[in-house]
Scaffold this motif. Structure first.
Motif, PDB file in Angstrom:
ATOM      1  N   VAL A  16      21.843 -13.103  73.155  1.00 30.13           N
ATOM      2  CA  VAL A  16      21.286 -13.131  71.806  1.00 30.13           C
ATOM      3  C   VAL A  16      21.686 -14.451  71.153  1.00 30.13           C
ATOM      4  CG1 VAL A  16      21.209 -11.983  69.570  1.00 30.13           C
ATOM      5  CG2 VAL A  16      21.414 -10.633  71.652  1.00 30.13           C
ATOM      6  N   LEU A  17      20.736 -15.095  70.465  1.00 31.36           N
ATOM      7  CA  LEU A  17      20.924 -16.452  69.969  1.00 31.36           C
ATOM      8  C   LEU A  17      21.179 -16.487  68.468  1.00 31.36           C
ATOM      9  CD1 LEU A  17      17.940 -18.031  71.925  1.00 31.36           C
ATOM     10  CD2 LEU A  17      20.345 -18.051  72.590  1.00 31.36           C
ATOM     11  N   SER A  18      21.889 -17.529  68.038  1.00 26.84           N
ATOM     12  CA  SER A  18      22.096 -17.768  66.605  1.00 26.84           C
ATOM     13  C   SER A  18      21.508 -19.099  66.171  1.00 26.84           C
ATOM     14  CB  SER A  18      23.589 -17.742  66.272  1.00 26.84           C
ATOM     15  OG  SER A  18      24.271 -18.765  66.970  1.00 26.84           O
ATOM     16  N   SER A  19      21.052 -19.904  67.101  1.00 25.60           N
ATOM     17  CA  SER A  19      20.546 -21.237  66.777  1.00 25.60           C
ATOM     18  C   SER A  19      19.166 -21.166  66.134  1.00 25.60           C
ATOM     19  CB  SER A  19      20.466 -22.089  68.043  1.00 25.60           C
ATOM     20  OG  SER A  19      19.540 -21.537  68.964  1.00 25.60           O
ATOM     21  N   SER A  20      18.816 -22.249  65.438  1.00 26.70           N
ATOM     22  CA  SER A  20      17.477 -22.377  64.888  1.00 26.70           C
ATOM     23  C   SER A  20      16.945 -23.775  65.171  1.00 26.70           C
ATOM     24  CB  SER A  20      17.462 -22.090  63.388  1.00 26.70           C
ATOM     25  OG  SER A  20      18.215 -23.042  62.666  1.00 26.70           O
ATOM     26  N   GLU A  21      15.624 -23.896  65.172  1.00 28.43           N
ATOM     27  CA  GLU A  21      14.960 -25.181  65.377  1.00 28.43           C
ATOM     28  C   GLU A  21      13.864 -25.349  64.345  1.00 28.43           C
ATOM     29  OE1 GLU A  21      13.942 -26.194  69.523  1.00 28.43           O
ATOM     30  OE2 GLU A  21      14.956 -24.344  70.122  1.00 28.43           O
ATOM     31  N   ILE A  22      13.636 -26.591  63.929  1.00 28.49           N
ATOM     32  CA  ILE A  22      12.548 -26.895  63.013  1.00 28.49           C
ATOM     33  C   ILE A  22      11.547 -27.818  63.702  1.00 28.49           C
ATOM     34  CG2 ILE A  22      13.869 -26.509  60.908  1.00 28.49           C
ATOM     35  CD1 ILE A  22      14.320 -29.497  60.684  1.00 28.49           C
ATOM     36  N   TYR A  23      10.281 -27.715  63.300  1.00 27.30           N
ATOM     37  CA  TYR A  23       9.181 -28.458  63.923  1.00 27.30           C
ATOM     38  C   TYR A  23       8.582 -29.396  62.891  1.00 27.30           C
ATOM     39  CZ  TYR A  23       4.789 -29.202  66.508  1.00 27.30           C
ATOM     40  OH  TYR A  23       3.717 -29.747  67.179  1.00 27.30           O
ATOM     41  N   ASN A  24       8.395 -30.654  63.265  1.00 31.78           N
ATOM     42  CA  ASN A  24       7.892 -31.658  62.325  1.00 31.78           C
ATOM     43  C   ASN A  24       6.450 -32.071  62.583  1.00 31.78           C
ATOM     44  OD1 ASN A  24       8.041 -33.262  64.608  1.00 31.78           O
ATOM     45  ND2 ASN A  24       9.733 -34.529  63.858  1.00 31.78           N
ATOM     46  N   GLY A  25       5.761 -31.295  63.399  1.00 35.02           N
ATOM     47  CA  GLY A  25       4.382 -31.613  63.734  1.00 35.02           C
ATOM     48  C   GLY A  25       4.232 -32.200  65.123  1.00 35.02           C
ATOM     49  N   SER A  26       5.351 -32.636  65.707  1.00 36.16           N
ATOM     50  CA  SER A  26       5.304 -33.191  67.062  1.00 36.16           C
ATOM     51  C   SER A  26       6.506 -32.813  67.910  1.00 36.16           C
ATOM     52  CB  SER A  26       5.191 -34.716  67.006  1.00 36.16           C
ATOM     53  OG  SER A  26       6.304 -35.284  66.333  1.00 36.16           O
ATOM     54  N   THR A  27       7.653 -32.562  67.258  1.00 35.77           N
ATOM     55  CA  THR A  27       8.903 -32.341  67.982  1.00 35.77           C
ATOM     56  C   THR A  27       9.713 -31.221  67.359  1.00 35.77           C
ATOM     57  OG1 THR A  27       8.976 -34.714  68.474  1.00 35.77           O
ATOM     58  CG2 THR A  27      11.012 -33.458  68.826  1.00 35.77           C
ATOM     59  N   TRP A  28      10.389 -30.433  68.207  1.00 31.63           N
ATOM     60  CA  TRP A  28      11.339 -29.425  67.753  1.00 31.63           C
ATOM     61  C   TRP A  28      12.735 -30.024  67.711  1.00 31.63           C
ATOM     62  CZ3 TRP A  28      10.010 -24.702  65.931  1.00 31.63           C
ATOM     63  CH2 TRP A  28       8.718 -24.245  66.203  1.00 31.63           C
ATOM     64  N   ILE A  29      13.464 -29.765  66.633  1.00 32.09           N
ATOM     65  CA  ILE A  29      14.791 -30.331  66.430  1.00 32.09           C
ATOM     66  C   ILE A  29      15.763 -29.203  66.096  1.00 32.09           C
ATOM     67  CG2 ILE A  29      16.165 -31.928  65.049  1.00 32.09           C
ATOM     68  CD1 ILE A  29      13.444 -33.294  64.342  1.00 32.09           C
TER      69      ILE A  29
END
Length: 337
Positions: free
Chosen positions: A183-196
């Motif tokens: 089970v994960l706790s991380s998050s990622e955001i997307y800027n239209g081209s890349t996940w960070i």
């Protein structure tokens, strides 16, 4: 320039309040829309279902049925313009998608990778799906929808299923979930081209509900274990970089679905030993400008008060720290420029 009565901001942990019950109990469904105008479709109750319901802020009413019965699918859009994709029907994974016009569902373009337990964000004509499961393997791939056709997009850094998401097609956030082992706790955001990679949630969770925008989202409910047996009612808020705890929902439950905004969220259905038909509304405190005279400093700019309190007030002077709670007060200081 701030005027009297202007909304200055939102602060603090939110709270959940019960609202009107669904006509059909369901979980592992899909939802979209706002707190006062939302749509829920499909899912499972005693059996898998294809029905949908519309919410007006207090009451659910039955609406058109999906063409394909599906659960573990994902939805994006508004009450009158929504899209659902993927999922499965008993033992068959689905690649089809359907669009909704406020009354009727119409079959639309197929997604490129068949998936279920995936997350979704955006609108009918600019939607995104990310992650999910295929043959007991978590996915990292993403796809974008233009209202008729799905196209592949950049994959996330971490493969995950049963995660929560919020935002738009070009500014989304995904958080939690699992990679079939952890089970994960991380998050990622997307800027239209890349996940960070972005902030880490305060608790690892999956099978949770999400909603809101990339810079103001919420996640609530789900389970803290990979087996889906430890139900939680924890709610977390995201400001674009950091997660913080909010008020717990009224009941712990597996796989509710979410819709709406951070300060105006909706938590629908779920499972806590039996399938439930409950609905909960999320809100936060707000504060507004009040004008006063004869205040005790020459550079006084006015007053602020929390609209959910009994109009408690205190003087604020230029230089007060914006968005910071004043000691022993239920309101905040702010600067006027």
């Amino acid at each position: 320039d701030v005027q009297e009565g202007d909304l200055i901001g939102i602060y603090g942990a939110g709270s959940w309040a019960a609202s009107g019950n669904l006509n059909t109990s369901r979980y592992i469904a899909a939802a979209s829309g706002s707190q006062n105008a939302s749509l829920v479709s499909g899912g499972s109750s005693a059996v898998n279902i294809n029905t949908s319901e519309l919410f007006n802020g207090s009451t659910w009413i039955a609406s058109g049925s999906l063409n394909t019965t599906r659960k573990y699918h994902a939805g994006a859009g508004s009450l009158n313009a929504s899209v659902v994709s993927g999922g499965n029907n008993v033992s068959t994974s689905q690649s089809s998608s359907e669009t909704f016009n406020g009354a009727t569902w119409t079959t639309s373009g197929a997604i490129n990778t068949t998936r279920y337990t995936h997350a979704s964000a955006g609108s009918l004509n600019a939607a995104m799906i990310i992650g999910g499961d295929l043959s007991n393997s978590a996915l990292s791939s993403a796809e974008l929808f233009n209202g008729s056709v799905w196209a592949t997009a950049a994959s996330s850094s971490t493969s995950r299923q049963a995660a929560g998401a919020g935002g738009a097609q070009n500014s989304a956030v995904i958080a939690g979930g699992n990679n079939t082992a952890t089970v994960l706790s991380s998050s990622e955001i997307y800027n239209g081209s890349t996940w960070i990679f972005s902030g880490v949630k305060t608790i690892s969770s999956n099978n949770n509900a999400g909603g809101g925008s990339q810079n103001a989202s919420f996640m609530s409910g789900g389970t803290s274990d990979i087996g889906g047996t430890i139900y939680i009612n924890v709610t977390e808020l995201f400001n674009g970089s950091t997660w913080s705890a909010s008020g717990n929902s009224t009941a712990s439950k597996l796989s509710p679905v979410g819709a709406g905004a951070q300060n105006g969220g909706l938590l629908i259905g779920g499972y806590n030993g039996s399938v439930v038909n409950t609905t909960e509304l999320h809100s936060q405190s707000t504060y507004r400008r009040l004008n006063y005279t004869n205040l005790p400093c020459s550079n006084n700019i006015g007053m602020a008060y929390n609209v959910s309190s009994t109009n408690t007030t205190a003087s604020l002077c230029r230089g007060d720290i914006p968005n910071t709670r004043l000691a022993s007060q239920n309101f905040f200081g702010f600067n006027r420029y």
